[in-house]
Design an enzyme around this catalytic site. Structure first.
Site, short mmCIF file in Angstrom:
data_model
loop_
_atom_site.label_atom_id
_atom_site.label_comp_id
_atom_site.label_asym_id
_atom_site.label_seq_id
_atom_site.Cartn_x
_atom_site.Cartn_y
_atom_site.Cartn_z
N HIS A 81 0.82 -1.30 -0.17
CA HIS A 81 -0.03 0.05 0.19
C HIS A 81 0.92 1.21 0.15
O HIS A 81 2.14 1.31 -0.24
CB HIS A 81 -0.99 -0.04 1.10
CG HIS A 81 -1.64 -1.51 1.43
ND1 HIS A 81 -2.59 -1.83 0.44
CD2 HIS A 81 -1.59 -2.36 2.11
CE1 HIS A 81 -3.05 -2.92 0.54
NE2 HIS A 81 -2.21 -3.40 1.66
N GLU A 119 -2.09 -0.09 8.24
CA GLU A 119 -0.98 -1.23 7.80
C GLU A 119 -0.15 -0.50 7.02
O GLU A 119 1.04 -0.89 6.88
CB GLU A 119 -1.97 -2.28 6.76
CG GLU A 119 -1.04 -3.05 5.98
CD GLU A 119 -1.90 -4.09 5.01
OE1 GLU A 119 -1.33 -4.83 4.38
OE2 GLU A 119 -3.01 -3.65 4.87
N HIS A 172 2.89 -7.35 4.17
CA HIS A 172 1.46 -6.77 4.32
C HIS A 172 0.91 -7.43 5.88
O HIS A 172 1.75 -7.82 6.78
CB HIS A 172 0.42 -7.58 3.52
CG HIS A 172 0.64 -7.08 2.23
ND1 HIS A 172 -0.32 -6.04 1.80
CD2 HIS A 172 1.48 -7.13 1.15
CE1 HIS A 172 0.16 -5.60 0.37
NE2 HIS A 172 1.14 -6.44 0.02
N GLU A 247 1.91 -11.76 5.02
CA GLU A 247 0.87 -11.36 5.81
C GLU A 247 1.36 -11.53 7.23
O GLU A 247 1.15 -12.74 7.90
CB GLU A 247 -0.64 -11.98 5.61
CG GLU A 247 -1.17 -11.69 4.26
CD GLU A 247 -1.83 -10.15 4.04
OE1 GLU A 247 -1.63 -9.42 4.94
OE2 GLU A 247 -2.44 -10.07 3.03
#
Length: 281
Positions: A81, A119, A172, A247
Site C-alpha cells: 500500500h 497497515e 503486508h 501477511e
C-alpha cells in the site's frame, strides 16, 4: 552496496479498499479480509509503551547482518500500500493488468488496528528495517516505493519492479473482522510465471514460514504450513522472479496489534524476514 528505489511513472496510482470488498492485501479478495480505509495517523500511545529496549533489538539485528554475506544478491522489497492512497480514490481504482489476462484496481488502502494505526505505516517501518539489515549484509535492495506519503505504485508494477532482483518479498498485514483471529500466513502465486519460478517461490515461502514461526504464530486456517496458493493477486502474477506476500499478522488482534505498533515489534518482524531470505539463499 547501492540502494535503488522504484519511482514509477504512475506514482500517482494506487487503490481503494471499497466497502464490502474483503481485501487488505495488495489486491487480495480473500473473504477473511476487511476493508477499513484510513488516513495515516502518528504512532499510538500503546505503540510507544510497547517499544521496550529498541537499542538492544537494533544491535541484535546488526549482529545478525554481520554474520551474513549477501554480496552480489539483489532483493526486492515491497512495503504494501502507500500512505497517500486513501486520498486518491479516482487514481487507485484505475484498472491495470492482473497478470492473468484481465484487470484489477490499481491498489488498495490496506487495513488498520482498532486504534487506527494503518497497515501502510507498519509495512513501511518493517521494510526500512529489513532494508538496513540486508544492505548491512552486502545485498542490494530495491524498494517498490520511495516513501510513505505517496500514491501507488499499482499492483502490476509491484511485481514487475523486481524483474532484475533475485527475489521479491511483499510485506503486508491482515485485517480479519474477528479480533480472535491470530497469526501470519504467506501467499504464493498458483500458478507462477513458470514451473521453475513457482518451485522457487514455494521454497522461499517455506523458508520464511520457518523463520517467522520462531517468534510468531502461524495461521493454519491457510493450510497446515500457513502457506496459501492463490491465482488472483496481480503483484505475484506479474512477478518474473520468486515472489511471496507475507501477511505478518492480524491487525485487529490486540496482542499482534500491540506488537505491530511498536518499534521493537517491527524490528522482530524485520529480523524474521531477514532470516527467511538468508535461509532461501
Amino acid at each position: 552496496m547501492r540502494h535503488r528505489l522504484l519511482v514509477p511513472s504512475l506514482l500517482a496510482s494506487a487503490a481503494l479498499c471499497l466497502p464490502g470488498l474483503a481485501a487488505c492485501s495488495q489486491d487480495s479478495s480473500a473473504p477473511e479480509r476487511t476493508t477499513q480505509a484510513t488516513e495515516t495517523p502518528g504512532r499510538s500511545a500503546s505503540a510507544d509503551a510497547a517499544d521496550g529496549d529498541d537499542r538492544a533489538t537494533s544491535e541484535t539485528a546488526s549482529a545478525r547482518a554481520d554474520d551474513v554475506d549477501l554480496t552480489g544478491k539483489v532483493v526486492a522489497v515491497d512495503p504494501g500500500h502507500n500512505g497517500g492512497n486513501a486520498d486518491h480514490p479516482e487514481t487507485i481504482n484505475r484498472q491495470v493488468p492482473d497478470g492473468r489476462g484481465g484487470t484489477k484496481a490499481c491498489n488498495t488502502t490496506g487495513t488498520s488496528t482498532n486504534s487506527d494505526y494503518p497497515e501502510t505505516d507498519f509495512t513501511w517501518a518493517v521494510a526500512k528495517k529489513l532494508e538496513k539489515s540486508l544492505t548491512d549484509a552486502g545485498a542490494e535492495v530495491v524498494l517498490s516505493r520511495e516513501d510513505n506519503t505517496g500514491v501507488g505504485p499499482c499492483v502490476d508494477e509491484r511485481g514487475t519492479f523486481a524483474d532484475d532482483a533475485d527475489l521479491l518479498v511483499s510485506i503486508h498485514a491482515n485485517g480479519s473482522e474477528s479480533s480472535t483471529v491470530k497469526g501470519f500466513h504467506i501467499i504464493v502465486a498458483d500458478p507462477a510465471e513458470n514451473e521453475t519460478t513457482e518451485t522457487a517461490s514455494v521454497d522461499l515461502a517455506k523458508s520464511l514460514r520457518r523463520s517467522m514461526g520462531e517468534d510468531f504464530t502461524p495461521n493454519r486456517a491457510y493450510g497446515q504450513d500457513a502457506i496459501s496458493r492463490r491465482p488472483d493477486l496481480a503483484g505475484l502474477n506479474n512477478a518474473s522472479v520468486p515472489a511471496v506476500i507475507v501477511e505478518c499478522g492480524e491487525m485487529r488482534n490486540p496482542s499482534e496489534a500491540k506488537l505491530m505498533e511498536s518499534r521493537s515489534g517491527q524490528e522482530k518482524y524485520a529480523d524474521a524476514l531477514f532470516d527467511g531470505i538468508v535461509g532461501w539463499f
